[in-house]
Scaffold this motif. Structure first.
Motif, mmCIF file in Angstrom:
data_model
loop_
_atom_site.group_PDB
_atom_site.id
_atom_site.type_symbol
_atom_site.label_atom_id
_atom_site.label_comp_id
_atom_site.label_asym_id
_atom_site.label_seq_id
_atom_site.Cartn_x
_atom_site.Cartn_y
_atom_site.Cartn_z
ATOM 1 N N VAL A 133 0.856 -1.185 0.000
ATOM 2 C CA VAL A 133 0.000 0.000 0.000
ATOM 3 C C VAL A 133 0.891 1.233 0.000
ATOM 4 C CG1 VAL A 133 -1.734 1.326 1.260
ATOM 5 C CG2 VAL A 133 -1.869 -1.179 1.218
ATOM 6 N N LEU A 134 0.592 2.156 -0.905
ATOM 7 C CA LEU A 134 1.364 3.388 -1.008
ATOM 8 C C LEU A 134 0.513 4.550 -0.505
ATOM 9 C CD1 LEU A 134 3.929 4.880 -1.969
ATOM 10 C CD2 LEU A 134 2.798 5.166 -4.185
ATOM 11 N N ALA A 151 7.141 8.789 7.268
ATOM 12 C CA ALA A 151 7.395 7.360 7.478
ATOM 13 C C ALA A 151 7.871 7.026 8.890
ATOM 14 C CB ALA A 151 8.401 6.861 6.443
ATOM 15 N N PRO A 152 8.724 7.857 9.536
ATOM 16 C CA PRO A 152 9.155 7.499 10.896
ATOM 17 C C PRO A 152 7.987 7.331 11.876
ATOM 18 C CG PRO A 152 10.578 9.200 10.001
ATOM 19 C CD PRO A 152 9.438 9.050 9.043
ATOM 20 N N ASP A 153 6.923 8.088 11.699
ATOM 21 C CA ASP A 153 5.758 7.952 12.578
ATOM 22 C C ASP A 153 5.017 6.641 12.299
ATOM 23 O OD1 ASP A 153 5.970 10.688 13.762
ATOM 24 O OD2 ASP A 153 5.600 11.281 11.686
ATOM 25 N N PHE A 154 4.895 6.275 11.024
ATOM 26 C CA PHE A 154 4.268 5.012 10.656
ATOM 27 C C PHE A 154 5.067 3.831 11.211
ATOM 28 C CE2 PHE A 154 2.106 7.837 7.902
ATOM 29 C CZ PHE A 154 1.018 7.199 7.335
ATOM 30 N N VAL A 155 6.385 3.887 11.093
ATOM 31 C CA VAL A 155 7.246 2.807 11.571
ATOM 32 C C VAL A 155 7.115 2.645 13.078
ATOM 33 C CG1 VAL A 155 9.633 2.070 11.865
ATOM 34 C CG2 VAL A 155 8.880 2.978 9.663
ATOM 35 N N LYS A 186 9.341 7.581 -2.763
ATOM 36 C CA LYS A 186 10.220 8.389 -3.592
ATOM 37 C C LYS A 186 10.655 9.671 -2.893
ATOM 38 C CE LYS A 186 8.192 6.763 -7.944
ATOM 39 N NZ LYS A 186 7.441 7.158 -9.174
ATOM 40 N N ASN A 187 9.834 10.120 -1.951
ATOM 41 C CA ASN A 187 10.172 11.327 -1.195
ATOM 42 C C ASN A 187 9.613 11.193 0.211
ATOM 43 O OD1 ASN A 187 7.340 12.241 -1.300
ATOM 44 N ND2 ASN A 187 7.778 12.621 -3.478
ATOM 45 N N ARG A 192 5.554 3.524 1.970
ATOM 46 C CA ARG A 192 5.223 2.212 1.399
ATOM 47 C C ARG A 192 5.116 1.187 2.530
ATOM 48 N NH1 ARG A 192 6.139 0.859 -3.978
ATOM 49 N NH2 ARG A 192 6.836 -1.215 -3.315
ATOM 50 N N VAL A 193 3.958 0.547 2.605
ATOM 51 C CA VAL A 193 3.723 -0.466 3.630
ATOM 52 C C VAL A 193 3.557 -1.815 2.940
ATOM 53 C CG1 VAL A 193 2.218 -1.234 5.494
ATOM 54 C CG2 VAL A 193 2.629 1.215 5.148
#
Length: 827
Positions: A133-134, A151-155, A186-187, A192-193
């Protein structure tokens, strides 16, 4: 989920993620939440019951004033600000909705919609070899400390909730354990999960989204976010939590990139339900969920105002002064001014007290006339739960008899019709009318039918007079089998003796023939145990005789042959629903009324569902309403109800159910317990036979509903692990259908699998949905974009007071400065 007709905190504890989307308060609160099954064709809604529209005074933003403070009632001060902890509550959810990112929110029909304030897009971009999922984030989205959401928050959230690190004290939160990795795209605005296995409900994840400062370590997760949040990203900021009063104060966020909040401040004030009428009468609240009695009082105040009566006149018309007649007033005056000083003093004190009460009532009515009642249907339903762990309800025939004795339509009308709300009983355990997964599958069990209920009880051995039989005397089909054996040994002798069994011939005569038929056809009863309600392959096992459990004197009775046929027929009906969902029809039986002659309608299910084809239903016998018994034991079920002041309507529904069960010979022992112990000490622990409580609907039933209906499993200590299945009734097949629905990326297939699961849940008869809960909200008449939202999530930035009507509106200069300071965008 608070309502009239149900105690305000009586739903069951649910996944914390769900709490952020919408919380249901009934007695000890449970919450669920939003579906990946966003696509829906017109056919999906063909079976839907009427849906009540939301009632929240929708108003364009340009007609809403800037400024003002909203005083919003909540049940209690938040125990934590972390929605993913086990003790998160409804107040936690409300705070999260105003302060934190919600990637998807629910619309008026309970379907998830992308939130453009945080997401530009989100889609499955790969399915092979793994699902990917993007997420593309809004480029303006930042935390209150200025850092970009990324992304750091998602991780950090994935790692905290995946269950791999037990140092995080998190409640169950399905879906995160399926994630394999999270990467930057890409930025910085792309995330990307990648999932280790397909997950249909991926839209349920990362809502609410917490900053990495909260999720990044066990200490910050467990303790740091209980009383404060290091960063937020919503239209409001957390200003304070008052340790003494419990008030939570939120203020407009200057860093919010979306449309600026109209209100300056939102104060969440803990006010118990029982105290809300007084708080509204005192004018200390602007918005509050209320019960029916409070709603009626507000309606009366509005009626008086429209009729030109002020509070003082209303008090004399229907308040404390309404009982004072001219003759009583004259007598009171005479006594107050009489020669008996002691009596006069007593009367003067009483007159003063009465005058004060009239003044208080008058003031309260004048204030209540400034409110309106907004109403809709809450995204939750009240159910009758049947505890199938032990006792009579461990027999599926008895559970089905209870279900067939109850007139769901009558119960729904008794709660909803007086409020002018749609009163069709829910046809699904897993979705409500309007949702994509909704389909009326109640035909898998059947509608109200007194004769069918009695026949089921007779087949289970519960017969009139059975309580007087000596222990060991068989009843029902077992008695008939025994009698048949004795007759084979000495037919003439037995013909002269009175039968020991009190079962009716229609209920028991075909037993031997059915036994032979069962053995020939392979439809022998299942011996898999308590939680299997009709196997997929009834012929896989043969009936076994009753056996004593090792080391005990407990007899484990297997179903009689007639029950095997019933179970197989019910299962066939459920399987027919699996493959031909279009064959389902809306509606659930006749509307029998307590105390009225009960018309018998033919069952709409498969012919011969409860007896061989052509077998007549048992004829009514004298004393049919006589208490039933079996082996010298009376049939009595313990019905547990909450006793709190907010539960009157629920207890009224309970009284109706008692009368319906009494009509078929089922006696109930009603036990009223304190609200605070109702759920923990009775429902969760299994200390009940029957109980009323509520479940919220979910937009992700494959994920959120599975633990509610999962088959209980034995623990190493001999107890049962029930997750949230408090009825203790489930099957392997239901579990499989949930897993399949959660694991397919085909939306239509997932919907169909959920509907199949619901048909089998109906057939199992562990819980009976009765009515969708009403939602009553008292709101200041000038408060807009707030009230009874129904399924939809509140849009906090749009709530406010009408222009030129707000009592808290600042002057024009202050209003202009506020707009400049918050950077209001053109609406």
């Amino acid at each position: 989920m608070s309502q009239i007709g149900a105690p305000h905190g009586g739903t069951c504890p649910k996944s914390p993620r769900s709490r952020t989307l919408r919380t249901v308060a009934t007695l000890t609160s449970a919450v669920l939440a939003v579906t990946a099954l966003a696509g829906c064709s017109a056919d999906d809604d063909a079976d839907a019951a009427p849906v009540a529209v939301q009632d929240n005074a929708p108003t364009p933003r340009d007609l809403v004033a800037y400024g003002g403070t909203l005083r919003w009632a909540v049940d209690a001060a938040p125990t934590t600000l972390n929605a993913f902890q086990a003790d998160a509550d409804a107040t936690t959810s409300r705070i999260a909705g105003a302060l934190l990112p919600a990637l998807y929110t629910l619309d008026q029909r309970g379907r998830p919609q992308r939130n453009p304030d945080y997401l530009e897009s989100a889609q499955v971009v790969e399915t092979e070899p793994k699902q990917v999922v993007l997420y593309k984030l809004n480029q303006q989205a930042v935390w209150s400390d200025g850092r970009e959401i990324g992304a750091p928050d998602f991780v950090a959230q994935w790692r905290a909730l995946s269950g791999r690190d037990t140092a995080y004290w998190t409640a169950r939160n399905s879906g995160y354990e399926r994630i394999e990795k999270i990467e930057r795209g890409k930025n910085d605005l792309e995330v990307r999960v990648t999932f280790s296995k397909p997950y249909a409900d991926w839209q349920s994840l990362f809502t609410p989204l917490y900053p990495k400062q909260v999720m990044g370590s066990p200490d910050s997760f467990n303790d740091g976010a209980r009383t404060t949040l290091k960063a937020t990203a919503g239209p409001f900021l957390l200003k304070s939590v008052d340790a003494k009063s419990g008030d939570v104060t939120l203020i407009r966020s200057p860093r919010w990139w979306g449309q600026a909040a109209k209100l300056d401040t939102v104060v969440l004030k803990p006010v118990p339900r029982a105290d809300r009428a007084d708080a509204l009468a005192a004018g200390t609240l602007d918005l509050a969920e209320i019960d029916r009695s409070t709603a009626e009082r507000i309606s009366l105040a509005l009626k008086d105002a429209r009729a030109g009566r002020n509070g003082a006149q209303a008090a004399l018309a229907h308040g404390p002064g309404s009982s004072i007649t001219p003759s009583k007033a004259l007598k009171s005056w005479a006594l107050a001014h009489g020669s008996d000083e002691e009596k006069a003093e007593e009367v003067r004190a009483a007159r003063k007290k009465n005058q004060e009460a009239i003044a208080r009532y008058a003031s309260a009515q004048d204030t209540l006339a400034t409110y309106v009642v907004r109403k809709s249907l809450e995204p939750a339903y009240t159910q009758l739960s049947l505890n199938g762990e032990s006792g009579p309800l461990s027999d599926e025939r008895v559970r089905r008899a209870v279900a067939r004795a109850i007139d769901r339509q009558e119960l729904a009308e008794s709660v909803l019709k007086p409020l002018g709300l749609p009163a069709k009983p829910p046809g699904s355990h897993l979705a409500l009318a309007g949702q994509a997964a909704y389909k009326d599958s109640s035909d898998a069990l059947g509608g109200q039918d007194t004769q069918e209920a009695r026949a089921l009880l007779a087949d289970a051995g519960w017969v009139p007079g059975g309580a007087e039989q000596p222990a060991g005397t068989k009843a029902g089909s077992e008695a008939e089998k025994k009698e048949g054996t004795e007759k084979g040994a000495s037919e003439k002798k037995e013909a002269e003796k009175p039968a020991k069994s009190t079962a009716t011939p229609a209920a028991t005569a075909p037993a031997d023939a059915k036994k032979k038929s069962d053995e020939a056809s392979g439809d022998a009863p299942s011996d898999e145990g308590l939680y299997i309600v009709g196997d997929d392959k009834p012929g896989d096992r043969r009936a076994v005789p009753a056996q004593a459990a090792p080391g005990t004197g407990t007899r484990v009775l297997t179903p009689a042959p007639a029950a095997a046929l019933q179970g197989a027929a019910l299962q066939a009906r459920a399987e027919a629903l699996d493959t031909r969902p279009e064959a389902l029809e809306a509606g659930t039986g006749s509307a029998a009324r307590a105390g009225a002659p009960q018309a018998v309608k033919p069952d709409r299910g498969a012919a011969g569902a409860y007896a061989p084809r052509g077998t007549a239903a048992p004829a009514a016998v004298p004393g049919a309403q006589q208490a039933l018994g079996k082996d010298g034991k009376a049939l009595s079920l313990r019905f547990v109800l909450p006793s709190g002041p907010g539960s009157e309507s629920l207890r009224t529904v309970g009284d109706r159910i008692v009368r319906m069960l009494d009509a078929v010979g089922i006696r109930t022992e009603v036990t009223k317990v304190p609200d605070e112990s109702f759920f923990k000490d009775h429902i969760a622990s299994g200390d009940y036979d029957l109980a009323l409580y509520s479940w919220p609907a979910s937009a992700f039933p494959a994920t959120d509903a599975r633990p509610i209906f999962a088959k209980p499993e034995p623990a190493s200590d001999g107890s049962l692990m029930v997750e949230q299945n408090y009825s203790r009734v489930g099957t392997d097949r239901i579990d499989q259908l949930f897993d399949q629905a959660a694991g397919t990326l085909d939306e239509e297939e997932a919907l169909e699998l959920v509907r199949q699961a619901d048909a089998r849940i109906w057939a199992a008869a562990g819980s009976i949905p009765l009515y969708q809960r009403p939602q009553l909200v008292a709101a200041r008449a000038d408060l807009v974009n707030a009230g009874a939202w129904g399924f939809a999530a509140p849009r906090y930035q749009d709530i406010g007071f009408e222009k030129d009507a707000s009592p808290k509106k600042a002057d024009k200069k202050a209003d202009k400065r506020t707009g400049e300071k918050t950077g209001e965008k053109a609406d």
